[in-house]
Scaffold this active site. Structure first.
Site, PDB file in Angstrom:
ATOM      1  CB  SER A  94      30.824  35.497  41.178  1.00  0.00           C
ATOM      2  OG  SER A  94      31.686  35.729  40.356  1.00  0.00           O
ATOM      3  CB  SER A 148      33.060  32.302  41.237  1.00  0.00           C
ATOM      4  OG  SER A 148      33.795  33.444  41.765  1.00  0.00           O
ATOM      5  CG  HIS A 149      39.661  32.189  38.665  1.00  0.00           C
ATOM      6  ND1 HIS A 149      40.401  32.365  37.955  1.00  0.00           N
ATOM      7  CD2 HIS A 149      39.954  33.510  40.189  1.00  0.00           C
ATOM      8  CE1 HIS A 149      41.851  32.731  38.609  1.00  0.00           C
ATOM      9  NE2 HIS A 149      41.365  33.217  39.909  1.00  0.00           N
ATOM     10  CG  ASN A 150      32.507  33.045  37.345  1.00  0.00           C
ATOM     11  OD1 ASN A 150      32.609  31.702  38.003  1.00  0.00           O
ATOM     12  ND2 ASN A 150      31.006  33.719  38.654  1.00  0.00           N
ATOM     13  CG  HIS A 185      37.124  38.613  44.299  1.00  0.00           C
ATOM     14  ND1 HIS A 185      36.321  37.463  43.448  1.00  0.00           N
ATOM     15  CD2 HIS A 185      38.351  38.200  44.891  1.00  0.00           C
ATOM     16  CE1 HIS A 185      37.130  36.623  43.673  1.00  0.00           C
ATOM     17  NE2 HIS A 185      38.720  36.506  43.930  1.00  0.00           N
ATOM     18  CD  GLN A 224      47.304  31.884  41.621  1.00  0.00           C
ATOM     19  OE1 GLN A 224      46.887  31.313  40.662  1.00  0.00           O
ATOM     20  NE2 GLN A 224      46.975  33.350  41.039  1.00  0.00           N
ATOM     21  CG  ASN A 279      27.253  29.077  49.785  1.00  0.00           C
ATOM     22  OD1 ASN A 279      27.323  30.232  48.790  1.00  0.00           O
ATOM     23  ND2 ASN A 279      26.649  29.270  51.096  1.00  0.00           N
ATOM     24  CD  GLU A 282      44.468  39.310  42.825  1.00  0.00           C
ATOM     25  OE1 GLU A 282      44.111  38.007  41.864  1.00  0.00           O
ATOM     26  OE2 GLU A 282      44.335  40.290  42.974  1.00  0.00           O
TER      27      GLU A 282
END
Length: 746
Positions: free
Chosen positions: A550, A94-96, A49, A315, A510, A313
């Protein structure tokens, strides 16, 4: 040197996601075995990532230069020059994986992270868009994820006060275990306020702004975004961060004031890899070192280990590099905005070393070259190979499928109204949204003169305001048939969408969503897709100014379809009226611009029949560029009262969508069979106009094919010989296709 005892890397590195070879490389860089903290720092920074270790070799092929490009890939956001002293920052992420585990917080923190990427550059975030993909809503888990993601985006975006102005939505079996949640943000600023994420000036201070550091999100990038899912995915829930939009709002205002006053030398948000990322990247970019005192880091929980503090992580945190003489003013501004601020580090000239101390002047817990965390991650050229049955797939065209017995029924099956989703979002915050969700592209004013805008305002310009248009687009169905041509079609479509709003496409970002890069077929898909994007961007003059990759989007051993998502930014120099949208007006003519098309390969119509073979129609770039210029001029001169590109579902669905959005019927002639009705061939636009002869003449002058299809009005959707539906029936099917999650639960 007082470090904690070195650990046996063989017993630790694999648990942290590092390979044996990577552990050996780390030892070679340091000239010794790393300790646990150092291994943890390398593990998060060298994760897929953060480091793009499987994709960097391919991403270099994307064009990133252009006359308007102020900042390209590599910083927190891309920045383009919009003219008149205005710069526009844009980023997509992305936060998939977090959204698959904890949909609400996964999506909410995705919004929070992308906002920070924008105001880190000195820009005020003015709009968010989202590109979402889920499994079928008939599946209870997919329905739960869908509901949570939409609530997370709306809950965070609405609370922080940034409008969500559009996006896209799709459902497919391949996303059932691995949804895609891609979030875009755009911001504006005076061009001279641009700030980069780098440290400089020996003796300058590193100030941590925002929330306390907790155990939420520890290992998020390595645990979640750098591996696939299996049945035990819920065990990874502790790796999902928790967001606080009200803290984010205060942080935005405090940071923008600090930047406006010139109090910040460099600034970086704390996203993936937390403090490790922010400190190492700012130091590496500036060619300096940094000492970090863990004692000064405010914490939510007692007893946190050093590796937890450095990799959390949590926020709503930023790292600002500040000159010592400005520190008091920085702390004063933060107190006024009720933002926590602590001096946690100092810029050094120690050969670029990042040192983690228990306290200033105390024990050294870790010491590594900052550049080795930021730029020395391994670069993999993973094996890539097309699927063994590629030739058979490409020869299996949709022409072999039986024609439909009822084209009208197929149109109804392809209509989906996404308005339930975007009605959860406030899209009118800031009151500069000119074209809201539901059309081909969103349009936002950059600045309008008025009582609140004077010549002293750095963003003021006299006369009609300028504007931007934004479109996000993806099509996993096209790219599963042919990832290279499918991606070219995708870029062409997104550029055409902003042109339909009257904007000239100028840049692209993208989000490349692919499966497991250890599978040769996935790496072939990624390489082919990047080559297609590079070709399209070069030919259309839209440099890639940023992006995200991702990978490991797989669940229970199944890779998702290759799903690159692109967002194109367009500029409108003078916004003199609201642009035409994808609607119809009665007593007008319908003109189809672009070449004839009847291939159904890769189409949504073929997808209804679970057919994924054939060969996509390639983009004719000379024609497409002429079409883009023509469409921009037609919209700008108000010759189009309604306009819509032909893409998913082909001409039939484009016409039906315009009809149901406006409640106006149409009668069309000359559509030669179901192939012409449902083909998704590129470079085609439907124009609703009261001046058809002028539109057709302009098209011929531009070298663009044009044909008068028929007339608007009445209460039926009629394509002679193929379709005859009541507007009311089509509207009901359109609205029912995406019922609310609550309705689906009963």
């Amino acid at each position: 040197m007082g470090r904690v005892d070195a650990v046996d890397a063989e017993h630790i590195h694999r648990a942290l996601g590092l390979t044996d070879d990577e552990a050996e490389s780390i030892a070679a860089i340091l000239g010794r075995q790393p300790n646990h903290l150092e291994l943890a720092m390398y593990a998060v920074m060298w994760s897929e990532h953060c480091s793009y270790k499987s994709s960097r070799v391919h991403l270099r092929r994307l064009p990133s230069q252009g006359d308007r490009v102020l900042v390209g890939p590599g910083e927190n956001a891309g920045v383009i020059d919009a003219g008149g002293g205005i710069a526009v920052a844009i980023r997509i992420e992305s936060h998939n994986h977090p959204s698959a585990i904890e949909p609400y917080q996964g999506a909410a923190t995705g919004v929070g992270g992308i906002l920070r990427d924008i105001f880190t550059m000195g820009a005020r975030p003015i709009a968010v868009m989202d590109a979402l993909r889920f499994g079928p809503l008939s599946d209870p888990r997919s329905r739960w994820i869908f509901d949570g993601v939409v609530r997370g985006i709306s809950g965070y975006g609405n609370s922080v006060g940034v409008p969500t102005v559009g996006g896209e939505l799709a459902f497919d079996d391949c996303y059932a275990g691995n949804p895609l949640v891609n979030v875009l943000c755009v911001g504006i600023m005076p061009k001279d306020r641009l700030v980069l994420g780098r440290a400089s000036g020996e003796g300058n201070l590193a100030v941590l702004l925002g929330s306390r550091t907790g155990r939420d999100g520890i290992g998020g990038v390595s645990v979640l975004a750098s591996a696939g899912f299996d049945e035990e995915g819920s065990a990874k829930r502790p790796s999902v961060q928790v967001g606080d939009p009200f803290e984010e709002k205060r942080l935005i205002e405090a940071c923008l004031e600090l930047l406006s006053e010139g109090l910040v030398v460099g600034i970086q948000d704390l996203g993936g890899a937390g403090l490790t990322c922010a400190t190492s990247e700012t130091a590496s970019r500036g060619g300096v070192g940094m000492d970090v005192s863990l004692e000064e880091v405010p914490r939510r929980q007692p007893g946190m280990e050093p590796f937890e503090v450095m990799t959390s992580e949590s926020q709503e945190r930023m790292l600002a590099i500040v000159a010592p003489g400005d520190a008091d003013r920085v702390l004063e501004v933060c107190r006024r905005w009720e933002v926590r601020a602590s001096v946690i580090g100092k810029v050094t000239g120690d050969g670029g070393a990042l040192r983690v101390l228990d306290r200033f002047g105390g024990e050294v817990l870790a010491e590594v070259p900052a550049v080795s965390l930021h730029e020395a991650a391994p670069l993999y050229r993973r094996p890539a190979a097309p699927p063994a049955d590629l030739d058979a797939r490409r020869s299996d065209g949709a022409a072999r499928l039986a024609p439909p017995t009822d084209c009208g029924a197929d149109i109804l099956a392809l209509l989906v109204d996404p308005s339930w989703v975007y009605r959860q979002y406030d899209h009118q915050l800031f009151l500069n949204t000119v074209v809201a969700p539901g059309s081909d592209a969103a349009v936002l004013k950059l600045k309008a003169p008025g009582v609140n805008a004077t010549s002293a305002d750095p963003l003021y310009r006299p006369g009609p305001p300028s504007a931007i248009a934004l479109s996000t687009d993806g099509n996993g169905r096209w790219c599963s048939v042919d990832p290279r041509v499918g991606t070219e079609l995708l870029v062409a479509e997104s550029a055409l969408n902003v042109a339909c709003a009257g904007a000239t496409p100028v840049a692209l970002v993208n989000c490349l969503n692919f499966g497991n890069p250890e599978h040769p077929e996935v790496m072939w898909q990624l390489s082919e897709s990047i080559d297609g994007m590079a070709e399209a961007c070069r030919r259309l003059g839209t440099p890639v100014v940023g992006g995200n990759v991702s990978l490991y989007n797989e669940s229970n051993g199944r890779d998702i379809d290759p799903t690159p998502v692109v967002a194109v930014l367009g500029l409108i120099d003078r916004l003199e009226r609201r642009p035409a949208t994808a609607t119809l007006e009665p007593e007008c003519r319908l003109v189809l611009l672009g070449p004839p098309a009847d291939s159904l390969d890769g189409s949504a119509w073929a997808g209804l029949r679970r057919h994924r073979g054939g060969a996509l129609v390639p983009v004719d770039y000379d024609l497409h560029n002429r079409l883009l210029g023509l469409v921009v001029s037609l919209v700008g001169e108000a010759l189009a009262v309604g306009i819509h590109d032909v893409s998913d579902g082909g001409l039939g669905v484009a016409l039906a969508e315009m009809s149901v959005r406006s409640g106006v019927g149409f009668r069309v002639e000359g559509v030669d069979g179901h192939g012409a009705l449902f083909s998704e061939g590129p470079s085609r636009v439907v124009v609703c106009t009261s001046q058809p002869s002028q539109v057709i003449d302009r098209a011929h002058e531009a070298g663009v094919p044009a044909v008068d299809l028929g007339v608007t009005g009445g209460h039926r959707l009629v394509v002679e010989g193929l379709v005859d539906l009541a507007v009311e029936e089509a509207t009901a099917a359109w609205r029912a296709a995406l019922a609310t999650p609550a309705a689906l639960a009963h």
